[in-house]
Scaffold this active site. Structure first.
Site, PDB file in Angstrom:
ATOM      1  N   THR A 350      37.206  37.761  35.998  1.00 35.54           N
ATOM      2  CA  THR A 350      38.551  38.028  36.492  1.00 35.54           C
ATOM      3  C   THR A 350      39.306  36.712  36.473  1.00 35.54           C
ATOM      4  O   THR A 350      38.749  35.673  36.159  1.00 35.54           O
ATOM      5  CB  THR A 350      38.456  38.590  37.934  1.00 35.54           C
ATOM      6  OG1 THR A 350      37.567  39.710  37.950  1.00 35.54           O
ATOM      7  CG2 THR A 350      39.787  39.051  38.476  1.00 35.54           C
ATOM      8  N   GLY A 433      35.152  36.877  40.041  1.00 37.92           N
ATOM      9  CA  GLY A 433      33.716  36.799  40.216  1.00 37.92           C
ATOM     10  C   GLY A 433      33.018  38.029  40.747  1.00 37.92           C
ATOM     11  O   GLY A 433      31.976  37.905  41.398  1.00 37.92           O
TER      12      GLY A 433
END
Length: 545
Positions: A350, A433
């Site tokens: 992300t 993450g």
């Protein structure tokens, strides 16, 4: 007659990791921090054009779609938490949705185009501009930096090069129009310039015709045709009928005298806030110990797995209970045991960025295509990668609340967050993450409130807990854990891959927090040294012409 007037010259203050500015004067324009220097610079350019934090965020998001293609892009989803002039934040749910043709009975064997939900990012950015932009910067100007980056190229930084090194072979093996992300069919290396002509054309069309074209125009037709030709489930009707993002009331808890706001379901903000409550119950006054952090994260992540929020639209009463101080006390008194993970089954990636401006506006944005390089598939005409949010549903269990089905939201760990003190924003943050987002955001929020030092909070080693496994960024910290503590929770110690490390004891596995904090009247911006990012403070100074 000679007319004297004041001319404003803009002086950007640039540092790689941390920047600061006293905003108790009229020289401060804003602060940005994001995962690439190019995207942060794009945000700076919009501040120079008299844009507000929301305008800047839009430009940054498009620029990240170009310069960090492994993490986010036009084919992904975006979640937003924003505060207007220090008011209570607003959560904007920019979830993606599974296509209408999604089958119910299917095994977890999806590949390429079938891994993609209907993208939301472009619609979210258009919504932000129409509803919260300053009105001083045109949509075309917001896309200009990203168009230039796609046309002229950007120089690949060290962290992004490591990502290519780790995942590039998978990308290279795809037969679905990924050449734009390679250089003469080879994996790019640090210092290479990556140009994306197809994406530049798509961005130009978006600049001219806005989000309407992505969902109802030529871009929509090309997406639908590409899906049809390669077995994907997204149709032109899915794109035509894709809804506008919804504004929601954010979740919040009080932590050591401050209000902490985070993103409601389908996002993971409630687990982040639960972890904060647990940390406070474990240690109200002194500095948090590693054992206290581990215990809080262990219980919070287990609560998510054992007792998830099953209804992603009607959750007020259940979360009011889960986020109460008495519920945390109850959890700490109950015997805990590890559970099987039921969400975020596959490693995800992300991006996150944060922005504040001189008017008191602040915005935290988390955006993603889910897996590294998403679905490893793109349209040959459009130049952006599709996402893999279909991976986050539950397969072969149609009665499960997160079972794969049509028109559904995928459960997410995204936790863009804002902290306010006495009604004013003092901290804006978030992280990439997967489930490590929750661990990173809760730890840094607690430690910043504890010590008011964002540089220390972001750069010190982190901890992540998954089921009964503890991951220590600093291996030496494991030596301080007592045998009794490890035995009590049946904990195992594990070290994740270090293939993406930029410097010793700072591993990108533990997230990439980009935060802006108010310390002693100064705005401090920090880009996580675990990634390629940059923070920028933009000021203006008066000079007579």
């Amino acid at each position: 007659m000679v007319v004297s007037r004041i001319k404003y010259s803009i002086i950007p203050i640039l540092f790689h990791v941390i920047t600061s500015c006293n905003n108790h004067n009229n020289t401060f324009l804003g602060a940005v921090t994001s995962a690439t220097p190019e995207a942060s610079t794009a945000g700076e350019e919009i501040f120079l054009k008299d844009g507000n934090a929301i305008d800047v965020a839009i430009a940054i998001s498009f620029a990240l779609a170009v310069t960090e293609p492994a993490m986010s892009g036009l084919g992904g989803g975006t979640q937003v938490l924003l505060s207007l002039k220090n008011q209570q934040p607003i959560a904007i749910n920019g979830t993606t949705l599974s296509p209408y043709k999604t089958p119910i009975s299917i095994k977890d064997t999806l590949t390429y185009h079938r891994r993609s939900t209907i993208p939301s990012t472009v619609k979210v950015l258009d919504y932000l501009w129409k509803n919260y932009g300053s009105g001083n910067v045109s949509w075309e100007d917001l896309l200009k930096p990203s168009i230039e980056l796609a046309e002229n190229g950007f120089v690949l930084g060290e962290y992004r090069a490591k990502v290519y090194h780790e995942y590039g072979e998978k990308l290279k093996s795809s037969q679905f129009s990924v050449s734009s992300f390679l250089i003469d069919n080879r994996i790019p290396q640090k210092g290479d310039t990556i140009k994306q002509p197809e994406l530049a054309k798509t961005l130009k069309r978006l600049a001219e015709f806005r989000a309407e074209d992505f969902y109802n125009g030529e871009i929509a037709k090309k997406i639908a045709l590409d899906m049809q030709e390669h077995g994907g489930w997204i149709t032109i009707d899915d794109l035509n009928n894709f809804p506008a993002p919804k504004e929601l009331k954010p979740l919040s808890v009080e932590h050591r005298g401050m209000m902490v706001y985070s993103q409601p379901p389908p996002c993971g903000g409630w687990i982040t806030l639960l972890a904060l409550n647990l940390m406070e119950k474990l240690n109200k006054d002194a500095v948090l110990t590693n054992e206290e952090v581990i215990k809080a994260l262990y219980i919070a992540h287990n609560e998510r797995n054992k007792k998830p929020v099953n209804n992603l639209t009607t959750y007020d009463s259940i979360l009011k209970n889960k986020l109460s101080k008495s519920y945390s006390k109850k959890l700490l008194l109950n015997e805990q045991s590890p559970s099987e993970t039921i969400v975020n089954k596959k490693t995800g990636e992300t991006t996150h960025f944060s922005v504040v401006d001189s008017e008191g506006n602040s915005i935290a944005v988390t955006s993603s295509i889910n897996a590294y390089f998403g679905a490893l598939a793109a349209s040959k005409d459009l130049g952006f990668l599709y996402n893999t949010y279909m991976d986050d549903f539950i397969f072969e269990d149609p009665d499960h609340p997160f079972a794969i089905r049509p028109n559904a939201m995928a459960y997410s760990s995204m936790s863009p967050s804002i902290v306010q003190e006495n009604g004013k924003t003092v901290l804006v943050l978030g992280s990439p993450g997967s489930s490590r987002i929750i661990s990173a955001v809760s730890q840094i929020t607690a430690k910043w409130i504890e010590g008011r030092d964002i540089q220390h909070a972001v750069t010190q080693p982190r901890i992540h807990v998954s089921n009964n496994t503890v991951y220590h960024e600093n291996k030496e910290d494991t030596l301080s854990l007592s045998k009794e503590f490890l035995t009590e929770f049946d904990l195992l110690l594990k070290t994740p891959s270090e293939s993406l490390m930029l410097q010793e004891k700072l591993n990108a596995y533990y997230g990439g927090v980009h935060a802006i904090a108010k310390e002693n009247g100064n705005w401090i911006g920090i880009a996580d040294p675990r990634r390629d990012g940059k923070s920028i403070i933009v000021k203006k100074s008066n000079s007579n012409e």
